[in-house]
Write an enzyme that holds these catalytic residues in place. Structure first.
Site, short mmCIF file in Angstrom:
data_model
loop_
_atom_site.label_atom_id
_atom_site.label_comp_id
_atom_site.label_asym_id
_atom_site.label_seq_id
_atom_site.Cartn_x
_atom_site.Cartn_y
_atom_site.Cartn_z
N ASP A 67 33.77 63.67 82.44
CA ASP A 67 32.46 64.28 82.74
C ASP A 67 31.56 63.23 83.38
OD1 ASP A 67 30.92 67.00 81.40
OD2 ASP A 67 29.62 65.39 82.13
N ASP A 97 32.84 61.45 88.19
CA ASP A 97 32.19 62.39 89.12
C ASP A 97 33.32 63.05 89.89
OD1 ASP A 97 30.99 63.70 91.20
OD2 ASP A 97 29.62 62.08 91.72
N VAL A 98 33.51 64.36 89.70
CA VAL A 98 34.68 65.01 90.31
C VAL A 98 34.62 65.07 91.84
CG1 VAL A 98 35.31 66.39 88.28
CG2 VAL A 98 33.77 67.37 90.02
N ASN A 112 37.36 72.30 85.33
CA ASN A 112 36.25 73.11 84.82
C ASN A 112 34.88 72.69 85.34
OD1 ASN A 112 34.70 74.65 82.56
ND2 ASN A 112 34.18 72.50 82.19
N TYR A 172 27.44 79.86 95.87
CA TYR A 172 28.17 79.69 94.59
C TYR A 172 29.35 80.66 94.55
CZ TYR A 172 29.13 79.64 89.54
OH TYR A 172 29.75 79.54 88.31
N LYS A 218 33.53 79.93 94.25
CA LYS A 218 34.43 80.50 93.24
C LYS A 218 35.53 81.35 93.91
CE LYS A 218 32.61 78.42 89.76
NZ LYS A 218 33.37 77.41 89.02
N1 NAD Z 1 28.12 79.71 82.20
C1 NAD Z 1 28.52 80.72 82.96
O1 NAD Z 1 27.92 81.83 82.97
C2 NAD Z 1 29.74 80.59 83.82
C3 NAD Z 1 30.31 81.78 84.33
C4 NAD Z 1 31.44 81.67 85.14
C5 NAD Z 1 31.98 80.45 85.43
N2 NAD Z 1 31.40 79.33 84.91
C6 NAD Z 1 32.01 78.06 85.28
O2 NAD Z 1 32.47 77.39 84.12
C7 NAD Z 1 32.40 75.98 84.33
C8 NAD Z 1 31.62 75.34 83.20
O3 NAD Z 1 30.31 75.90 83.21
P1 NAD Z 1 29.28 75.74 81.99
O4 NAD Z 1 28.57 77.03 81.88
O5 NAD Z 1 29.96 75.15 80.81
O6 NAD Z 1 28.28 74.68 82.64
P2 NAD Z 1 27.39 73.54 81.93
O7 NAD Z 1 26.32 73.24 82.92
O8 NAD Z 1 27.02 73.97 80.57
O9 NAD Z 1 28.41 72.31 81.83
C9 NAD Z 1 28.93 71.71 82.98
C10 NAD Z 1 29.47 70.34 82.65
O10 NAD Z 1 29.95 69.76 83.89
C11 NAD Z 1 29.47 68.44 83.99
N3 NAD Z 1 29.37 68.06 85.41
C12 NAD Z 1 28.41 68.44 86.31
N4 NAD Z 1 28.63 67.85 87.49
C13 NAD Z 1 29.77 67.10 87.36
C14 NAD Z 1 30.51 66.25 88.24
N5 NAD Z 1 30.12 66.04 89.50
N6 NAD Z 1 31.62 65.65 87.77
C15 NAD Z 1 32.02 65.84 86.48
N7 NAD Z 1 31.34 66.60 85.60
C16 NAD Z 1 30.23 67.24 86.04
C17 NAD Z 1 28.13 68.44 83.28
O11 NAD Z 1 27.74 67.13 82.86
C18 NAD Z 1 28.41 69.38 82.10
O12 NAD Z 1 28.91 68.69 80.98
C19 NAD Z 1 31.79 75.79 85.72
O13 NAD Z 1 32.80 75.62 86.67
C20 NAD Z 1 31.07 77.10 85.96
O14 NAD Z 1 30.90 77.38 87.34
C21 NAD Z 1 30.31 79.36 84.10
#
Ligand code: NAD
Length: 262
Positions: free
Chosen positions: A38, A66-67, A93, A153, A157
């Site tokens: 992360d 950083d991904v 993720n 966005y 996806k």
């Molecule tokens: N929450 C939703 O409604 C939802 C719905 C569909 C898909 N998603 C997807 O699920 C995944 C996780 O989402 P979430 O809701 O847990 O988000 P979140 O914001 O709660 O957590 C995201 C995590 O990614 C980390 N992060 C951000 N940029 C980064 C980078 N450049 N390199 C490495 N780490 C990084 C952050 O520090 C955080 O810990 C994402 O891909 C999101 O698009 C989320």
């Protein structure tokens, strides 16, 4: 059947949110070890504390990653092997939702997932402990349907859906024994949603926000983590798992719109 017991996983963006729930749910199902990759060290530290408290010490490592930087993603893979010798499950993720910084969003959501997939393709063939490795890409319901207020966005996806669909074909599996699965969560209660403000939309589409995302029911991240376990243990190569409105739906193959000429 694939079992999670004694396997090693690397999960990007697992310092918090749904990613951390994935890690914890895999530990509840017998996972041996995990790498939290992360960008945020404070979230990483907190995640390690919570994992140590619930599952014991030395079960996980945090690698600041950083991904969008290929070398950093590669370092997370290398450190996983140094720490745990094996790698069986890679979950791409990490993602953000902010069309206002769409170039950065594309870099995180698409480039990050592609780096993770390419490295996993190599590492899962060399270092898996069983006879199969698994890549799980995290898309979204926005990768399967239209979202008018956040089109970029949604495009990121859709890109993940396309990547998974083409990587998850039988021809690749037969050569590599790597299963490619995709989770498409619906709106889920994490900071990605709770911190969202309309200024994260591009000005051209902001007016549609109130009739777009908020109409979708919100679910808890725990249910998405349950969906992951079902996908890992029962999902066939190339399958998609929609977890929306607290229901888990398996789509073994997304339909092809075009057919090859006979
Ligand atoms: N929450 C939703 O409604 C939802 C719905 C569909 C898909 N998603 C997807 O699920 C995944 C996780 O989402 P979430 O809701 O847990 O988000 P979140 O914001 O709660 O957590 C995201 C995590 O990614 C980390 N992060 C951000 N940029 C980064 C980078 N450049 N390199 C490495 N780490 C990084 C952050 O520090 C955080 O810990 C994402 O891909 C999101 O698009 C989320």
């Amino acid at each position: 059947m694939f079992t999670i017991k004694d396997k090693v996983a690397l999960v990007t963006g697992a310092g918090s949110g749904i990613g951390l729930h994935y890690v914890k749910e895999m530990f509840r199902n017998g996972l041996r070890a995990a790498t939290i990759a992360d960008i945020d060290p404070s979230k990483g530290d907190q995640a390690l504390k919570e994992i140590a408290q619930e599952f014991g010490s030395n079960k996980a490592i945090f690698v600041k990653t950083d991904v969008t930087v290929q070398k950093e993603v590669e370092a997370a893979f290398k450190k996983t092997i140094e720490a745990f010798k094996n790698l069986d499950i890679v979950i791409n993720n990490a993602g953000i939702l902010n069309d206002d910084i769409w170039e950065k969003q594309i870099a995180i959501n698409i480039n990050g997932t592609v780096y993770g997939c390419l490295l996993a393709w190599d590492y899962l063939q060399k270092y898996r402990s069983g006879n199969e490795g698994v890549i799980v890409n995290i898309a979204s319901i926005t990768g399967l349907t239209s979202f008018m207020s956040i089109p970029v966005y949604a495009a990121t996806k859709h890109a993940i859906v396309g990547l998974s669909k083409s990587m998850g074909v039988k021809e690749h599996y037969d050569r590599t024994k790597i299963r490619v699965l995709t989770i498409c969560p619906g709106v889920t209660d994490t900071p990605l949603i709770s911190d969202f403000v309309t200024s994260y939309c591009l000005p051209a589409f902001e007016a549609t926000y109130k009739v777009d995302l908020p109409r979708w029911p919100k679910q808890k991240p725990e249910v998405v983590a349950k969906g992951l376990i079902q996908a890992l243990t029962t999902g066939t190569n190339g399958s998609f798992w929609v977890v929306n409105n607290s229901k888990i739906q398996n789509i073994p193959h997304l339909p092809e719109v075009l057919e090859l000429p006979k």
